[in-house]
Design a protein around this motif. Structure first.
Motif, PDB file in Angstrom:
ATOM      1  N   SER A   1       0.780  -1.123   0.050  1.00 33.27           N
ATOM      2  CA  SER A   1       0.233  -0.146  -0.056  1.00 33.27           C
ATOM      3  C   SER A   1       0.964   1.092   0.111  1.00 33.27           C
ATOM      4  CB  SER A   1      -0.927   0.056   1.119  1.00 33.27           C
ATOM      5  OG  SER A   1      -0.376  -0.163   2.493  1.00 33.27           O
TER       6      SER A   1
ATOM      7  N   TYR B   1       0.100   4.082  -5.692  1.00 31.01           N
ATOM      8  CA  TYR B   1      -0.562   4.444  -4.429  1.00 31.01           C
ATOM      9  C   TYR B   1       0.077   5.566  -3.787  1.00 31.01           C
ATOM     10  CZ  TYR B   1      -2.511  -0.459  -4.730  1.00 31.01           C
ATOM     11  OH  TYR B   1      -3.042  -1.415  -5.394  1.00 31.01           O
TER      12      TYR B   1
ATOM     13  N   PHE C   1      -2.484   8.670  -3.119  1.00 30.37           N
ATOM     14  CA  PHE C   1      -2.559   9.342  -1.734  1.00 30.37           C
ATOM     15  C   PHE C   1      -2.263  10.826  -1.878  1.00 30.37           C
ATOM     16  CE2 PHE C   1      -2.163   5.277   0.452  1.00 30.37           C
ATOM     17  CZ  PHE C   1      -3.320   5.303   1.394  1.00 30.37           C
TER      18      PHE C   1
ATOM     19  N   ILE D   1      -7.731   7.760  -3.763  1.00 29.63           N
ATOM     20  CA  ILE D   1      -7.342   6.458  -3.158  1.00 29.63           C
ATOM     21  C   ILE D   1      -8.499   5.630  -2.951  1.00 29.63           C
ATOM     22  CG2 ILE D   1      -7.489   7.198  -0.877  1.00 29.63           C
ATOM     23  CD1 ILE D   1      -5.038   4.809  -2.599  1.00 29.63           C
TER      24      ILE D   1
ATOM     25  N   ILE E   1      -9.590   1.546  -3.132  1.00 25.12           N
ATOM     26  CA  ILE E   1      -9.959   0.592  -2.218  1.00 25.12           C
ATOM     27  C   ILE E   1     -11.280   0.015  -2.434  1.00 25.12           C
ATOM     28  CG2 ILE E   1     -10.815   0.590   0.074  1.00 25.12           C
ATOM     29  CD1 ILE E   1      -9.180   2.898   0.817  1.00 25.12           C
TER      30      ILE E   1
ATOM     31  N   LEU F   1      -5.102  -0.179   2.873  1.00 21.52           N
ATOM     32  CA  LEU F   1      -5.043   1.166   2.361  1.00 21.52           C
ATOM     33  C   LEU F   1      -6.041   1.960   3.259  1.00 21.52           C
ATOM     34  CD1 LEU F   1      -5.299   0.425  -1.489  1.00 21.52           C
ATOM     35  CD2 LEU F   1      -3.563   1.533  -0.580  1.00 21.52           C
TER      36      LEU F   1
END
Length: 534
Positions: A290, A310, A314, A487, A491, A507
């Protein structure tokens, strides 16, 4: 109340003697029912606390069931990894001694354990789940386990049973196995004894009686492995001693070759490194993935640059959430000011317009923006008609960050207006008039008097909008394209499509930690006590 101290001191006693005599007759103060007052008060307080707890119990249970338990389950799934150890227990135990730094594949003991584990996994249909789990770490593991599972029952291990039965027909009788492994032979034949117990449990699950079933090939394979790998059977059983002497001359079965025929990937050393690496029941692999890292036999290492997604997501999520929050502040402040300063009749009418989006489906509002922002949409058509944009150079306002920001600002704007309005409506207009009467300009009166009093509403709306924005995934999925997703979209993908719940949980845990850190920073800088809803 009854007071036992009441009374008159006997005549002829000095004051000190009277006080001592009075103290000798003094006992605890009693309530009307005769119980000590202190105990009665404690009981009354306890009853009040229980009544208060009973009032909030439904809410407390609801919070525990719908909030605390799911978060705890998410935290657990982010490190949970028991599927390898549960599906391949013998393989995990024997593979722990294998040197992953070398270039040689595991030895015969690992192949034997893997054969036994795979038989049970196939019968319970657990090998496909295991393959799916390990496929997240090494591509091709899923198909490898499926192909191998179809071939395990066809291995040539039946030659072991034929040779043992030819040596002594009693080896084909389950009663003789039960008698043997219920005695001291179980210590001399550890793998056979454990496999026999698993065989009994499996028959119990299927509703069969183990003494009525034929001895399967993997039990003979386990027995051959124990006898040819130093089993001490002297003095345990004459039959075992004879079997050990004869086993040295048996025709062997090359299980590694059998597995290689089933799937050539089992000859890849990376497969066994992955099995060994993810054999513990707790793993940091999900969290490593993650943050664009990967768990390797040598530790955690960074992924190749072209696989790092990732970190970008983020950063994009935080940036766009802040931009959306700022946009909502700029648009909501004048609206809230108007609502709080207009006559009540007009303000109520405008408030209906503010609340109107809540009566419309989220999907409808998002889809409407998709229609308006597309290159052949309403906004581009108007710009072309006004001559501001050429027909062959229409603006790209959808499937990017701009589209996500516009759509989410519209959706979340009421959540900013309402807290601002509730605070502004409590600010007396006389404060501004007083400031102007003292010589302040309109701007000075607003900035020095009005704006500081409205900051608590801005703080409340900002927290609400930011937390909602950082977890949104429906709107970015529809209008965000490749560059405007959050993000949370990743998920949702891992939960509903790839079914990699461990990575999704990791995550989500990181996202929760980021929100808590930002909340803490906001509290330190602004102060949660300054946030008000009116």
């Amino acid at each position: 109340m009854t007071d036992q101290t009441a009374g008159t001191a006997p005549a002829g006693l000095s004051p000190d003697e009277a006080r001592r005599a009075d103290a000798a007759h003094t006992g605890p103060m009693l309530a009307a029912d005769g119980t000590p007052l202190k105990k009665s008060l404690a009981r009354a307080l306890r009853r009040q606390k229980l009544r208060a707890l009973a009032l909030i119990a439904p809410l407390l249970i609801f919070v525990l069931v719908t909030f605390v338990v799911p978060i705890g389950d998410m935290l657990l799934r982010s490190v949970q990894n028991g599927i390898v150890a549960d599906t391949l227990p013998e393989t995990v135990e024997t593979l722990s001694d294998w040197d992953h730094d070398g270039t040689a594949l595991p030895g015969d003991d690992v192949w034997t354990a893997f054969y036994i584990d795979m038989w049970f996994a196939v019968e319970r249909k657990e090998h496909t789940r295991l393959g799916t789990r390990l496929n997240y770490e090494l591509t091709g593991m899923s198909s490898m386990f499926r192909k191998t599972g179809r071939q395990v029952d066809r291995f040539d291990t039946d030659v072991y049973g034929e040779q043992f039965v030819a040596l002594d027909p009693s080896w084909g009788q389950p009663q003789s196995w039960a008698a043997m492994l219920d005695g001291p032979a179980a210590d001399a034949l550890p793998l056979t004894a454990r496999t026999w117990e698993r065989w009994k449990d499996f028959n119990a699950e299927e509703g069969d009686k183990v003494l009525e079933e034929d001895i399967p090939d993997f039990l003979f394979t386990a027995l051959y492995h124990d006898l040819t790998h130093g089993a001490e059977v002297e003095g345990v059983s004459d039959r075992l001693s004879a079997a050990k002497a004869a086993a040295a001359e048996f025709e062997p079965v090359d299980l590694s070759a059998q597995f290689a025929d089933a799937d050539e990937d089992l000859g890849n050393i990376d497969v066994w490194k992955t099995l060994q690496l993810y054999s513990p029941r707790v793993t940091s692999g999900y969290f490593a993935n993650s943050v664009d890292m990967q768990l390797t036999p040598d530790g955690i290492e960074a992924r190749p640059e072209n696989q790092q997604i990732y970190g970008i997501l983020f950063k994009r999520t935080l940036f766009m959430s802040l931009v959306i929050t700022g946009s909502c502040i700029l648009l909501a402040y004048p609206v809230a000011w108007l609502l709080s300063n207009l006559p009540m009749r007009t303000a109520n009418l405008l408030m209906i317009l503010v609340l109107l989006p809540f009566w419309t489906s989220l999907l409808v509002r998002t889809s409407a923006w998709k229609v308006m922002l597309q290159q052949q949409g309403v906004i581009n058509d108007v710009l072309v008609w006004l001559g501001l944009v050429a027909d062959d150079a229409r603006l790209t306002m959808i499937n990017n960050q701009f589209g996500t920001i516009v759509a989410m600002t519209h959706i979340l704007l009421p959540f900013m207006i309402l807290p601002m309005y509730s605070v502004m409506s409590t600010i007396p207009p006389s404060y501004l008039r007083a400031a102007k009467s003292l010589g302040a300009t309109n701007w000075t009166a607003f900035w020095r008097v009005y704006f500081p009093q409205s900051v608590p509403g801005i703080g409340a709306g900002s927290i609400l909008v930011f937390i909602l924005a950082i977890g949104y995934y429906i709107t970015p999925e529809i209008v965000g394209g490749n560059t405007g997703t959050f993000i949370s979209n990743r998920i949702a993908y891992h939960i509903s499509s790839s079914l990699n719940w461990g990575l999704a949980a990791a995550l989500g845990t990181i996202l929760l930690a980021v929100v808590l850190v930002l909340y803490w920073a906001y509290d330190k800088i602004v102060g949660i006590d300054n946030v008000k809803l009116g």
